[in-house]
Design a protein around this motif. Structure first.
Motif, PDB file in Angstrom:
ATOM      1  N   GLY A   1      43.439  55.756 -10.039  1.00  0.00           N
ATOM      2  CA  GLY A   1      42.292  54.951  -9.444  1.00  0.00           C
ATOM      3  C   GLY A   1      41.926  53.955 -10.522  1.00  0.00           C
ATOM      4  O   GLY A   1      41.169  53.069 -10.311  1.00  0.00           O
ATOM      5  N   VAL A   2      42.587  54.048 -11.879  1.00  0.00           N
ATOM      6  CA  VAL A   2      41.855  53.062 -12.767  1.00  0.00           C
ATOM      7  C   VAL A   2      42.221  51.677 -12.518  1.00  0.00           C
ATOM      8  O   VAL A   2      41.667  50.736 -12.641  1.00  0.00           O
ATOM      9  N   ALA A   3      43.606  51.236 -12.099  1.00  0.00           N
ATOM     10  CA  ALA A   3      43.964  50.126 -11.950  1.00  0.00           C
ATOM     11  C   ALA A   3      43.161  49.312 -10.648  1.00  0.00           C
ATOM     12  O   ALA A   3      42.670  48.316 -10.541  1.00  0.00           O
ATOM     13  N   GLU A   4      42.708  50.013  -9.512  1.00  0.00           N
ATOM     14  CA  GLU A   4      42.016  49.951  -8.245  1.00  0.00           C
ATOM     15  C   GLU A   4      40.527  49.848  -8.643  1.00  0.00           C
ATOM     16  O   GLU A   4      39.796  48.728  -8.460  1.00  0.00           O
ATOM     17  N   PHE A   5      39.912  50.554  -9.686  1.00  0.00           N
ATOM     18  CA  PHE A   5      38.428  50.410 -10.173  1.00  0.00           C
ATOM     19  C   PHE A   5      38.522  48.861 -11.054  1.00  0.00           C
ATOM     20  O   PHE A   5      37.499  48.443 -10.733  1.00  0.00           O
ATOM     21  N   LEU A   6      39.391  48.681 -11.834  1.00  0.00           N
ATOM     22  CA  LEU A   6      39.248  47.340 -12.530  1.00  0.00           C
ATOM     23  C   LEU A   6      39.359  46.408 -11.552  1.00  0.00           C
ATOM     24  O   LEU A   6      38.663  45.324 -11.955  1.00  0.00           O
ATOM     25  N   ALA A   7      40.209  46.442 -10.562  1.00  0.00           N
ATOM     26  CA  ALA A   7      40.351  45.295  -9.627  1.00  0.00           C
ATOM     27  C   ALA A   7      38.880  45.036  -8.940  1.00  0.00           C
ATOM     28  O   ALA A   7      38.682  43.804  -8.824  1.00  0.00           O
ATOM     29  N   TYR A   8      38.260  46.126  -8.522  1.00  0.00           N
ATOM     30  CA  TYR A   8      37.152  45.900  -7.956  1.00  0.00           C
ATOM     31  C   TYR A   8      35.851  45.475  -9.008  1.00  0.00           C
ATOM     32  O   TYR A   8      35.406  44.346  -8.680  1.00  0.00           O
ATOM     33  N   SER A   9      36.065  45.806 -10.282  1.00  0.00           N
ATOM     34  CA  SER A   9      35.198  45.349 -11.217  1.00  0.00           C
ATOM     35  C   SER A   9      35.172  43.854 -11.531  1.00  0.00           C
ATOM     36  O   SER A   9      34.339  43.209 -11.915  1.00  0.00           O
ATOM     37  N   SER A  10      36.665  43.512 -11.391  1.00  0.00           N
ATOM     38  CA  SER A  10      36.738  42.147 -11.533  1.00  0.00           C
ATOM     39  C   SER A  10      36.153  41.053 -10.396  1.00  0.00           C
ATOM     40  O   SER A  10      36.117  39.751 -10.746  1.00  0.00           O
ATOM     41  N   PHE A  11      35.906  41.672  -9.433  1.00  0.00           N
ATOM     42  CA  PHE A  11      34.937  40.725  -8.539  1.00  0.00           C
ATOM     43  C   PHE A  11      35.579  39.805  -7.824  1.00  0.00           C
ATOM     44  O   PHE A  11      35.202  38.586  -7.687  1.00  0.00           O
ATOM     45  N   GLY A  12      36.943  40.017  -7.580  1.00  0.00           N
ATOM     46  CA  GLY A  12      37.807  38.753  -6.860  1.00  0.00           C
ATOM     47  C   GLY A  12      38.344  37.703  -7.878  1.00  0.00           C
ATOM     48  O   GLY A  12      38.831  36.743  -7.286  1.00  0.00           O
ATOM     49  N   ILE A  13      38.329  38.023  -9.080  1.00  0.00           N
ATOM     50  CA  ILE A  13      38.497  37.141 -10.274  1.00  0.00           C
ATOM     51  C   ILE A  13      39.779  37.565 -10.888  1.00  0.00           C
ATOM     52  O   ILE A  13      39.686  38.271 -11.765  1.00  0.00           O
TER      53      ILE A  13
END
Length: 574
Positions: free
Chosen positions: A278-290
């Protein structure tokens, strides 16, 4: 024949090259290998490669340059009937001092734009295997000399001025199309409205509108919220807007971001990330589409592995949440930089920061007591917005803190503009998943839940009340008199009301390049090392260090790190 294993230094250089975030600096040979396919790529590229004027809109780091370069290289390498021209105007602000020192600034800026387009023609011809120069095209060296002359504040002979007028540039393109039997020219103008000088932006859009024709299709990448078009340019009529900011929602978003991350690691994430579900996915959401923000977080895990891992070699959960905080800080830094780049709006920007924090607080209160799947990540702003709030919302969009998500009508209650709020802030400030002990699964549950119609509804008046802004919240900040220091009483004043001295306008470009290198996103330790090990003190010193000789003379700064520091300096004045 056996090959020698790579040394640690060679592996580090390769890693750094793969993690260059800005698309314009990637090696063209590895460009496709290192970039994932945008969810709407087929549609966007179709519009970029076809006729008609388009405006590619999105905040810094969202992928505008990647899409433009994809379109350019596809047209260049295929048996296309188009002549692609790609021009990056990132450093166009260097011409901004002319708008203060020269009465003919608009003329020189438009001449410079035309020269850059002809230079782009030459670059396309030299990069292509099928395109060839024609007799009517001005010599490449002559164009480079003319560009350098204008950028240095010099004049051009009258004959040369006529040679590079807008009508002449159009004629060069039209003649080239006719002689090579090509159908159209696709003119890709990247970082086009980057300059923060409103008059410079207006001149660009006049140029954009006038160069557009049946056979010349200009496309420009611009920012939301801060771009000033000219009085004669009408978005929607003169050019179609294309929003390229990827909404952080759903399987398609996760696939896009994970594929991007895996490509930068050579095909799969390193063990330390793969073994942390889940870390890679969590960081993807944390980046907010950037995507740029996402790559920065992934790079940090590898470069500072000891910091982000526990004793058993697995990722430390608390440190992962620190990374999500770093993502939102990147966007907040962009927002804060507006105070330097738009000094007259300093009060607006400070008030906007206050309002934004209140918006996050409203979402937190709204989500209190709800289950994770019902948590709101959006707000609704009632239309019409006041001019002050509309300006602030624009600044927040430019910075990547608010993402527009359409409109929603609530009947007699009014129509609302919907905005998603940076997930990094929602995580950091416990606005979603309010549990004290943070784990990744509840956040993924909240961000993956289907969009719903429940969100805080706010009006312009409510936002102003929430912000407790004070009576001067939306006053313009005017530069003081250079002679006596008195505050100007009007932005149109020509003489100081206190001492009578003539008031002078300040150059934004000169102010930015004159700042200490500590204004760049580099550590205090590295700033100290650069100052002690070289003559570099100001941002200007980095920009003028063309071959990076001074930077590379500093201990522990190799070619890749020197290039990254130079890129940061360019971003600072862009």
């Amino acid at each position: 024949m056996s090959t020698q294993p790579k040394t640690t230094d060679e592996e580090d250089v390769e890693f750094q090259q793969r993690f260059i975030e800005q698309a314009e600096y990637l090696d063209p040979e590895n460009f496709l290998e290192l970039n994932a396919e945008h969810p709407d790529q087929e549609v966007i590229l179709g519009k970029l490669k076809a006729g008609g004027a388009k405006l590619l809109v999105g905040p810094r780091g969202c992928g505008k340059t990647t899409l433009m370069l994809r379109a350019y290289r596809e047209l260049l390498s295929s048996e296309s009937s188009s002549l692609p021209i790609y021009v990056n105007f990132k450093l166009s602000l260097k011409l901004e001092p002319m708008y203060i020192n020269s009465p003919n600034a608009s003329f020189w800026f438009r001449t410079w734009l035309g020269l850059r387009v002809v230079e782009g023609m030459w670059n396309a011809i030299l990069e292509s295997e099928s395109l060839r120069p024609t007799d009517g095209l001005p010599a490449k060296g002559q164009i480079a000399d003319a560009i350098s002359s204008i950028e240095g504040g010099g004049d051009l002979p009258q004959a040369m001025l006529e040679k590079y007028s807008l009508s002449s540039v159009v004629q060069y393109i039209e003649e080239y199309l006719s002689e090579t039997s090509l159908k159209r020219c696709v003119l890709l103008l990247d970082d086009a409205a980057h300059a923060f000088s409103p008059k410079q932006q207006e001149d660009f859009f006049d140029f954009f509108r006038e160069i557009k024709s049946r056979r010349i299709a200009p496309k420009a990448a611009i920012y939301p919220g801060i771009t000033t078009s000219s009085a004669t340019f009408h978005v929607g009529h003169d050019a179609e807007k294309i929003n390229v900011w990827v909404k952080p929602s759903g399987d398609v978003y996760e696939k896009f971001m994970l594929e991007l991350g895996e490509k930068r690691f050579g095909g799969q994430f390193p063990n330390v990330i793969r073994e942390s579900p889940g870390v890679a996915e969590f960081l993807a959401y944390s980046s907010f589409g950037i995507p740029r923000s996402y790559l920065n977080m992934l790079r940090a895990i590898v470069e500072e592995k000891d910091r982000y891992t526990s004793r058993d070699g697995t990722l430390d959960r608390r440190k992962v949440f620190e990374l999500s905080r770093a993502s939102r800080e990147m966007s907040h830094n962009v927002y804060d930089s507006l105070s330097m780049k738009l000094p007259s709006y300093a009060n607006y920007i400070q008030s906007g920061a206050n309002i934004y924090q209140k918006i996050v607080a409203e979402i937190k209160e709204f989500n209190r007591g709800k289950d994770n799947k019902s948590h709101a990540v959006e707000i609704g702003l009632k239309k019409p917005l006041s001019s002050e709030i509309e300006r602030i919302v624009g600044f927040l969009q430019y910075s990547g803190l608010l993402m527009p998500s359409g409109e929603n009508s609530r009947g007699v209650k009014g129509t609302f503009e919907i905005y998603s709020v940076h997930f990094g802030d929602l995580i950091t400030q416990n606005a979603v998943v309010g549990a004290r002990t943070k784990t990744i699964p509840p956040f993924l549950e909240a961000f993956r839940s289907k969009p719903h119609q429940a969100w805080p509804r706010l009006s312009s008046a409510t936002l102003m009340q929430l912000g407790t802004l004070g009576e001067h919240a939306f006053d313009l900040t005017l530069p003081h008199c250079q002679n006596c220091g008195a505050e100007r009483i009007s932005e149109h004043a020509r003489f100081c009301h206190n001492c009578g001295a003539q008031l002078k306008s300040s150059s934004l470009f000169e102010e930015l390049v004159s700042q200490d290198i500590s204004a760049l996103p580099i550590s205090a330790t590295l700033v100290k090392r650069i100052k002690e090990g070289s003559k570099i003190k100001k941002v200007r010193d980095i920009l003028t260090d063309a071959d990076k000789t001074n930077l590379r003379s500093v201990k522990m700064i190799g070619p890749i790190r020197a290039q990254r520091i130079a890129h940061w300096a360019e971003e600072h004045v862009a």
